[in-house]
Design a protein around this motif. Structure first.
Motif, mmCIF file in Angstrom:
data_model
loop_
_atom_site.group_PDB
_atom_site.id
_atom_site.type_symbol
_atom_site.label_atom_id
_atom_site.label_comp_id
_atom_site.label_asym_id
_atom_site.label_seq_id
_atom_site.Cartn_x
_atom_site.Cartn_y
_atom_site.Cartn_z
ATOM 1 N N ILE A 9 15.729 2.845 6.622
ATOM 2 C CA ILE A 9 14.600 3.428 5.893
ATOM 3 C C ILE A 9 15.066 4.599 5.039
ATOM 4 O O ILE A 9 14.614 4.775 3.898
ATOM 5 N N ARG A 10 16.010 5.387 5.582
ATOM 6 C CA ARG A 10 16.520 6.528 4.815
ATOM 7 C C ARG A 10 17.311 6.063 3.583
ATOM 8 O O ARG A 10 17.203 6.645 2.505
ATOM 9 N N THR A 11 18.067 4.976 3.741
ATOM 10 C CA THR A 11 18.933 4.500 2.656
ATOM 11 C C THR A 11 18.173 3.690 1.615
ATOM 12 O O THR A 11 18.450 3.795 0.414
ATOM 13 N N GLY A 12 17.239 2.861 2.051
ATOM 14 C CA GLY A 12 16.555 1.956 1.113
ATOM 15 C C GLY A 12 15.080 2.208 0.970
ATOM 16 O O GLY A 12 14.369 1.419 0.340
ATOM 17 N N GLY A 13 14.584 3.297 1.537
ATOM 18 C CA GLY A 13 13.165 3.598 1.486
ATOM 19 C C GLY A 13 12.770 4.432 0.278
ATOM 20 O O GLY A 13 13.603 4.771 -0.578
ATOM 21 N N PRO A 14 11.502 4.829 0.204
ATOM 22 C CA PRO A 14 10.997 5.512 -1.006
ATOM 23 C C PRO A 14 11.661 6.854 -1.283
ATOM 24 O O PRO A 14 11.788 7.252 -2.444
ATOM 25 N N TYR A 31 6.884 0.475 -4.691
ATOM 26 C CA TYR A 31 5.731 0.425 -3.787
ATOM 27 C C TYR A 31 4.534 -0.139 -4.527
ATOM 28 O O TYR A 31 4.506 -0.186 -5.775
ATOM 29 N N ALA A 32 3.541 -0.605 -3.760
ATOM 30 C CA ALA A 32 2.328 -1.202 -4.316
ATOM 31 C C ALA A 32 1.141 -0.347 -3.898
ATOM 32 O O ALA A 32 0.900 -0.154 -2.702
ATOM 33 N N GLU A 33 0.424 0.157 -4.913
ATOM 34 C CA GLU A 33 -0.687 1.079 -4.649
ATOM 35 C C GLU A 33 -1.958 0.574 -5.320
ATOM 36 O O GLU A 33 -1.967 0.267 -6.519
ATOM 37 N N LEU A 34 -3.029 0.479 -4.547
ATOM 38 C CA LEU A 34 -4.346 0.145 -5.085
ATOM 39 C C LEU A 34 -5.076 1.426 -5.438
ATOM 40 O O LEU A 34 -5.078 2.388 -4.659
ATOM 41 N N ILE A 68 -1.784 2.815 -0.531
ATOM 42 C CA ILE A 68 -0.458 2.214 -0.655
ATOM 43 C C ILE A 68 -0.335 1.106 0.383
ATOM 44 O O ILE A 68 -0.449 1.351 1.590
ATOM 45 N N LEU A 69 -0.122 -0.110 -0.092
ATOM 46 C CA LEU A 69 -0.081 -1.272 0.791
ATOM 47 C C LEU A 69 1.280 -1.452 1.442
ATOM 48 O O LEU A 69 1.362 -1.924 2.580
ATOM 49 N N CYS A 70 2.343 -1.130 0.716
ATOM 50 C CA CYS A 70 3.683 -1.222 1.291
ATOM 51 C C CYS A 70 4.669 -0.549 0.351
ATOM 52 O O CYS A 70 4.361 -0.322 -0.830
ATOM 53 N N THR A 71 5.837 -0.218 0.874
ATOM 54 C CA THR A 71 6.893 0.390 0.076
ATOM 55 C C THR A 71 8.209 -0.307 0.383
ATOM 56 O O THR A 71 8.305 -1.091 1.331
ATOM 57 N N PHE A 99 7.944 5.713 4.611
ATOM 58 C CA PHE A 99 7.947 4.252 4.517
ATOM 59 C C PHE A 99 6.637 3.698 5.066
ATOM 60 O O PHE A 99 6.214 4.045 6.174
ATOM 61 N N ILE A 100 5.964 2.872 4.285
ATOM 62 C CA ILE A 100 4.740 2.193 4.721
ATOM 63 C C ILE A 100 5.039 0.700 4.796
ATOM 64 O O ILE A 100 5.249 0.052 3.758
#
Length: 994
Positions: A960-965, A898-901, A914-917, A974-975
Motif C-alpha cells: 500500500i505504501r509503494t503502490g497506493g495513493p 482513484y474513482a470518486e463520485l 471515493i469508491l476505490c484507489t 488506501f480505500i
C-alpha cells in the motif's frame, strides 16, 4: 477589355450523384455567397464523363464565359474505391525500402494488410542502413552501395513502384535521408516511381508506411485518371489549373495529386464540412460564431456524417490512425462520426416499439418510400406525415398511426442529439449546421444545441467546399527545448509551416496558422515536445492568372479510358476471408480452444494474441504503452515459424532463473522507432556476463498491462522458445520501475540493464535508492533515443513463485476472450468482463465530459477525467445500465489512481465518495471492450469504469505504501474496492488434455 479569371468550379463525385457549383469568390458578401449556379447529375461508371456533364450543366445555367474560370476543384472517392475493392487491375506491386538501420524488423511490412491486398501489393521488402532518432541524430548513415544493390533486385523482379520509409522521416525537413535514397534509386532506375513516406504521413511508423504503400500501389492508376480529368477540362474549352481536394479540407494541384493520390482518398466528408461553414457565413464578421462549438451534420440518404469545426473553419482532425480498406494508416483526416440516419432510413415497429434504422433504402428512396408510391416507411415519410415537408404524395402517409410518427420523431431526434454530443468537446451548447439532401429529417429542437442553421444550397455543400478550399502546409516535428525559449521555438516552426503553404500556391498575405498541437514527450528528463502545426491560405490569384498547362492536349490524349472507369468487381464476388485482418473474425469463439499440450505448455496462437492484447489493455489501467505494435510483432514471429510457449511456474525447477523484460521510453518514440528484436537479447547478454553460471530458464512480464504483457513472448522467440511464465511482477501497469513486487520483497532491482538494439547497453550496477535508479535510467534513456528494452537482474524460480502476481497472462486471455465472445454474440461486454474476473465490478457507465492533462516534472502524463452518467434513453449496445446521477472523477498519473463520485452541482474542492484507489485496478473500457489509455481520452466517448481487486501482495503495508495513493502525492488512505480477490484461472489447466 480582357475578362479576368474570377470564377471557380467545384465538383464533388459521390457514390450516387456528382455535384457541381460555379462560384465567384469576390461576391462572398452577397446573400447567395457568390454561387452563380448549382447542378446535380448521376455519377457515371466513367467518372470523367460524369464530371464533364456536371460542369457543362452548371455552365449552361449561368452562362459565364469559359475564359473567366480561374480554377476547377474536384473531390472524388475514385481512388479509394480501388483499394476497398482490392481491384487488381489498378493496384500494382510495391517495393518497400525501409531506411531503418537495425530497427523495425519486429514488425515486417504488410503484416497488418488484409490477405488479398498483401498478395496484390507485396513485391519486395528490404532493410537499409539509416534512420533518425527523435532529435534528428542519425541512427546510422546511409549505405549507397546497399541501396544500389537493392535497385538491381527490384529491376530483376520488374518492380518500378517503390516506397521509401525512414524512421522519424517526418522530422527530416532538411531531406538528409529519404530524399537522398530517392536520388540514388532514380540514378539506377530512371523509370521508377518513388514515394517518400515523409510526403505522405505523420509520426507513427507502421501507419505511415501502410499509407505510403497504398499510395505507391495506386500511383499509375491515379496518374492516368487525373490526366483524364485534365483532358476533360481542356476538351470543355477551359484553360485553367485543376486542383483536387484533400482529406484535410484543403486542395492540391493536379500535378502534385498525381504523386500523392492518397491525400485525396476521403475528401468528400471534408468538402461538406468546409462548404457548410462557408454557406453559413462563418468566415464573415456577421456570421462568425464566438465562444461556441460548431458541429456540422451532413445528412444523406443512408447516414449522417458529423464533424466538429475548428475556429479556423477546418474540420477537427482524427487521432493517430484511420483505416482504409482494412489497412491501418496515418495521414491527416477529419474526425467524422457516421450514424445510421438519413432520408432513406427505415422506420419499423418491433415488439411494440418503433425503431429507426439502421437499415435504409438508400438511393432507392424514390422507388420504395411511401410518399413516392413504394411500400417502405422511411424517415422522409415521417417528415411528410408530420407536415414538415411537401415531398411526394402526402396522402400516401395519412394512415400512418400518430403514435408511430411521434415515437419515430423522438428516435430521430435522439439519434441526432447523440451524434452531435459525441463530437462536442464540452457540455456547453453547440451550434449545428445542417447540410445534405437528407437534412429534412431534423424537425425538433436538439438538447445541447443552442442554434441550428440550414443554409441555402445546403444540398450541394460538398461541391461548395471544393470550390472554396484553401492551400495548406503542415509540419510534424519533435523539438528539444532544453535551454531554449518554447514560445520562440513554436514561432520558428510556425514560420516554416507558413512558407510550406506559400510554396504550395497560397497567397502570402492570406496565410494563417490554423492549428497548433504542442504535445510534451512523456518519460523524458530533458524537455522535449512534439509540434504539429498547420497553415493555410487562399489560392494565389496572380499564379492562377499566369497558369500554363503542364501537358498539351496531344499528350493527354494518350490516357487509356479504362484508367478512368470504376471497377465492376465487387467484394461480394471475392472470398470474405481475404479482406479480414482479425484472426478471430471467422471462427466460432465459443468453440475455440487454445493449444495446450500434455505437459501443460500453452502454445500461443494468433487468435490467443488477439485476446491477450485486448485483455492487457484492460489490465493496463490507462498506462502500459500502446499494445498494437507488440501484438503485431508477436503475430509476425508466429508467421516466421517461431513458437510462443507459456507455462505455469510450478512446472519449472526452483533452482532455475527467470528474467523480466519491459519496454522503456517515450510513447511517441515507441510508435516510430520500432524495435529490432535484439534489444532484450543485448541487455540480457550484458546482464548474464555479471552472473557466471546463470542461464535464462524463463521470461516473465514485468507488467501485464499494455504492450509489456506480450513483450516477454517476443524475447522468448529470440532465445529459441524459452518459455514465458504465466504471470508478471505488477498484476497491472504502473509508471515507475520500482513499483513492482520484487521491491516489496527486498529483491534487488540492480544491476539493471537497458539496450537500444543498436549496440548500446547501459547498466546501473548500484543506486542509492530505487527512485535514484529510475532517474539514472531515464537520463540514460535519452541518449539511447528514448526507447529501449530494460531487463531486471535474474530472479530464481523459487523467489518468483513467492513474489510474482501469477496467472495474469491467463487472466488477460480470459478477459479478451470474454470481450470477443460478447461482441460475437451481441451480449453485454461489461458483464462478460466482470464474469471473466469475479474480483471486479462495474463502478460506473457514462460519457467523458472533460479531460485535463499535463506533463509533470518527472515526465508523466498527469490530469483528471470527468464522466457523467448515461441516461436510459441514451443506452447503446455495450453500455451497462446505471441509476447513478452523480459524476465520476478519475485522477491519473499515466494510470488511473482513484474513482470518486461527486454531485454535479457541488462547489469546486468538495469531497465526494471515493469508491476505490490504487493499488486496486481501475480501467476505462469503451463500448467495444478495448480499454482507453490516458492518451486516448476525449470528450463524448462512452465508457464503463471497471475496477478489480489487486493481488494480495499489494494489500500488505509495504504494498500500500509503494503502490497506493500517497506514492502519487495524494494525502489519503488506501480505500479498497471491497470485493474478494479471486486467483485467476489458468489456461494451462483448463485446456490441458486429460
Amino acid at each position: 477589355m480582357a475578362i479576368q479569371k474570377v470564377y471557380r468550379i467545384g465538383v464533388d463525385v459521390g457514390g450516387t450523384n456528382t455535384d457541381c457549383v460555379i462560384l465567384h469568390p469576390g461576391e462572398a458578401d452577397l446573400p447567395d455567397r457568390g454561387i452563380r449556379s448549382a447542378f446535380k447529375t448521376p455519377t457515371t461508371a466513367n467518372v470523367t464523363e460524369g464530371i464533364t456533364k456536371a460542369i457543362e450543366g452548371a455552365i449552361s445555367q449561368c452562362g459565364i464565359p469559359l475564359h473567366a474560370v480561374s480554377a476547377v476543384m474536384i473531390g472524388t472517392t475514385h481512388f479509394i474505391n480501388a483499394v476497398v475493392q482490392a481491384d487488381d487491375r489498378n493496384l500494382r506491386k510495391v517495393g518497400v525500402l525501409r531506411v531503418c538501420g537495425p530497427y523495425t524488423k519486429e514488425n515486417p511490412a504488410f503484416m497488418d494488410f488484409p490477405p488479398i491486398l498483401g498478395r496484390i501489393m507485396n513485391g519486395h521488402v528490404a532493410y537499409l542502413d539509416g534512420g533518425l532518432e527523435f532529435d534528428t541524430r542519425e541512427i546510422m548513415p546511409l549505405n549507397e552501395a546497399q541501396i544500389r544493390k537493392e535497385c538491381q533486385i527490384l529491376k530483376e523482379k520488374g518492380i518500378t513502384d517503390i516506397a521509401v520509409i525512414g524512421v522519424f522521416s517526418p522530422l527530416d525537413i532538411a531531406g538528409k535521408q529519404e530524399a537522398r535514397v530517392r536520388e540514388i534509386i532514380l540514378e539506377e532506375m530512371p523509370e521508377a516511381d518513388v514515394v517518400l513516406s515523409r510526403e505522405i504521413g505523420q509520426l507513427g511508423y507502421l501507419e505511415r508506411e501502410n499509407a505510403t504503400i497504398l499510395n505507391t500501389s495506386i500511383l499509375k492508376f491515379a496518374r492516368k485518371t487525373i490526366r483524364g480529368f485534365k483532358l476533360a477540362i481542356r476538351t470543355l474549352g477551359l484553360s485553367c489549373p485543376l486542383f483536387l481536394t484533400q482529406n484535410d479540407g484543403t486542395i492540391i494541384d493536379a500535378d502534385s495529386a498525381e504523386k500523392c493520390p492518397i491525400k485525396t482518398f476521403s475528401s468528400g466528408p471534408t468538402n461538406s464540412m468546409s462548404g457548410a461553414a462557408y454557406l453559413a457565413g462563418l468566415d464573415t464578421k456577421k456570421g462568425r460564431i464566438q465562444n461556441s462549438q460548431v458541429i456540422v451534420a451532413d445528412v444523406g440518404g443512408t447516414t449522417t456524417d458529423v464533424c466538429a469545426l475548428l475556429p479556423s473553419g477546418f474540420p477537427r482532425q482524427a487521432g493517430t490512425w484511420i483505416e482504409i480498406g482494412g489497412v491501418r494508416s496515418a495521414f491527416p483526416m477529419p474526425e467524422v462520426l457516421s450514424v445510421a440516419l438519413g432520408g432513406g432510413t427505415k422506420v419499423e415497429e418491433r415488439d411494440g416499439k418503433v425503431a429507426v434504422g439502421p437499415e435504409s433504402v438508400g438511393h432507392r428512396l424514390l422507388q420504395e418510400g411511401l410518399v413516392f408510391g413504394g411500400n417502405t416507411l422511411t424517415t422522409t415519410d415521417i417528415v411528410v406525415a408530420s407536415g414538415h415537408a411537401d415531398i411526394g404524395d402526402a396522402s400516401k402517409v395519412k394512415d400512418v398511426p400518430k403514435d408511430v410518427i411521434t415515437k419515430a420523431r423522438y428516435r430521430m431526434k435522439r439519434l441526432l442529439e447523440n451524434a452531435v454530443d459525441a463530437m462536442k468537446l464540452s457540455a456547453d451548447d453547440a451550434v449545428v449546421i445542417l447540410v445534405g439532401g437528407g437534412s429534412i429529417v431534423h424537425m425538433d429542437d436538439l438538447a445541447g444545441v443552442g442554434q441550428i442553421i440550414r443554409p441555402p444550397f445546403h444540398d450541394c455543400a460538398n461541391a461548395v467546399g471544393a470550390a472554396i478550399a484553401k492551400i495548406s502546409g503542415q509540419i510534424d516535428i519533435v523539438k528539444v527545448l532544453e535551454g531554449r525559449d518554447e514560445d520562440q521555438v513554436v514561432e520558428e516552426v510556425c514560420e516554416e509551416t507558413k512558407k510550406l503553404a506559400i510554396d504550395a500556391g497560397a497567397d502570402p498575405e492570406s496565410v494563417r496558422i490554423v492549428t497548433i498541437e504542442n504535445m510534451p514527450l512523456q518519460y523524458v528528463q530533458m524537455r522535449a515536445t512534439r509540434l504539429i502545426i498547420r497553415a493555410a491560405g487562399v489560392l494565389n490569384q496572380k499564379a492562377l492568372m499566369q497558369y500554363v498547362p503542364s501537358e498539351t492536349t496531344e499528350e493527354l490524349l494518350v490516357v487509356q479510358e479504362e484508367g478512368q472507369r470504376v471497377s465492376k468487381t465487387t467484394n461480394a464476388e471475392k472470398d470474405p476471408k481475404d479482406f479480414l485482418v482479425s484472426p478471430s473474425a471467422l471462427i466460432d469463439i465459443r468453440q475455440y480452444k487454445p493449444e495446450v499440450d500434455k505437459d501443460g505448455t500453452w502454445w500461443v496462437s494468433e487468435i490467443d494474441l488477439e485476446f491477450l492484447a485486448t485483455g492487457c489493455s484492460i489490465l493496463a489501467c490507462g498506462g502500459g504503452g500502446p499494445g498494437y505494435m507488440c501484438y503485431m510483432a508477436a503475430r509476425a514471429a508466429l508467421k516466421a515459424g517461431h513458437r510462443l510457449p507459456v507455462v505455469d511456474i510450478n512446472t519449472l525447477p526452483d533452482e532455475g532463473h527467470v528474467f523480466g523484460s519491459i519496454s522503456y521510453g517515450a510513447p511517441t518514440v515507441t510508435l516510430e522507432r520500432i524495435p529490432s528484436g535484439t534489444e532484450s537479447v543485448d541487455a540480457t547478454t550484458a546482464l548474464l556476463s555479471m552472473y557466471p553460471g546463470v542461464k535464462m530458464d524463463a521470461q516473465i512480464a514485468v507488467e501485464i498491462g499494455g504492450m509489456n504483457g506480450i513483450r516477454p513472448m517476443l524475447v522468448s522467440a529470440q532465445y529459441g522458445q524459452v518459455p514465458t511464465i504465466d504471470g508478471d511482477f505488477m498484476g497491472r501497469a504502473y509508471p515507475r520501475v520500482y513499483i513492482m513486487t520484487p521491491y516489496l520483497f527486498d529483491i534487488p532491482l540492480n544491476p539493471c540493464t537497458q539496450s537500444d538494439g543498436n549496440g548500446n547497453v547501459v547498466t546501473v550496477h548500484k543506486a542509492s535508492d530505487p527512485k535514484k535508479l529510475e532517474k539514472i535510467h531515464r537520463k540514460a534513456g535519452h541518449e539511447l533515443g528514448l526507447f529501449s528494452q530494460l531487463v531486471l537482474p535474474p530472479i530464481t524460480i523459487k523467489d518468483a513463485k513467492k513474489i510474482g502476481t501469477l496467472g495474469t497472462t491467463s487472466l488477460a486471455w480470459y478477459l479478451g476472450h470474454a470481450v470477443y465472445l460478447a461482441r460475437q454474440e451481441k451480449t453485454d461486454i461489461m458483464k462478460a468482463i466482470v464474469e471473466a474476473n469475479p474480483s471486479g465490478r462495474v463502478l460506473y457507465t457514462g460519457k467523458i465530459v472533460s479531460v485535463n492533462r499535463y506533463i509533470s516534472d518527472g515526465g508523466y502524463t498527469e490530469g483528471t477525467v470527468r464522466l457523467k452518467p448515461i441516461g436510459s434513453d441514451e443506452q447503446e449496445y455495450g453500455d451497462s445500465v446505471t441509476t447513478e446521477t452523480r459524476d465520476m472523477i478519475l485522477p491519473f498519473q499515466n494510470e488511473y489512481l482513484y474513482a470518486e463520485l461527486i454531485d454535479p452541482d457541488a462547489e469546486k474542492g468538495t469531497k465526494g465518495e471515493i469508491l476505490c484507489t490504487v493499488p486496486d485496478l481501475i480501467s476505462l473500457v469503451g463500448t467495444d471492450g478495448y480499454a482507453l489509455g490516458t492518451q486516448d481520452l476525449r470528450y463524448g466517448v462512452r465508457v464503463s469504469v471497471v475496477a478489480f481487486v489487486a493481488h494480495p501482495h499489494w494489500y500488505t503495508p509495504v504494498g500500500i505504501r509503494t503502490g497506493g495513493p500517497k506514492e502519487f502525492g495524494y494525502d489519503m488512505d488506501f480505500i479498497p474496492l471491497g470485493t474478494p480477490y479471486y486467483e485467476p484461472k489458468r489456461v494451462t489447466e483448463e485446456f490441458r488434455p486429460a
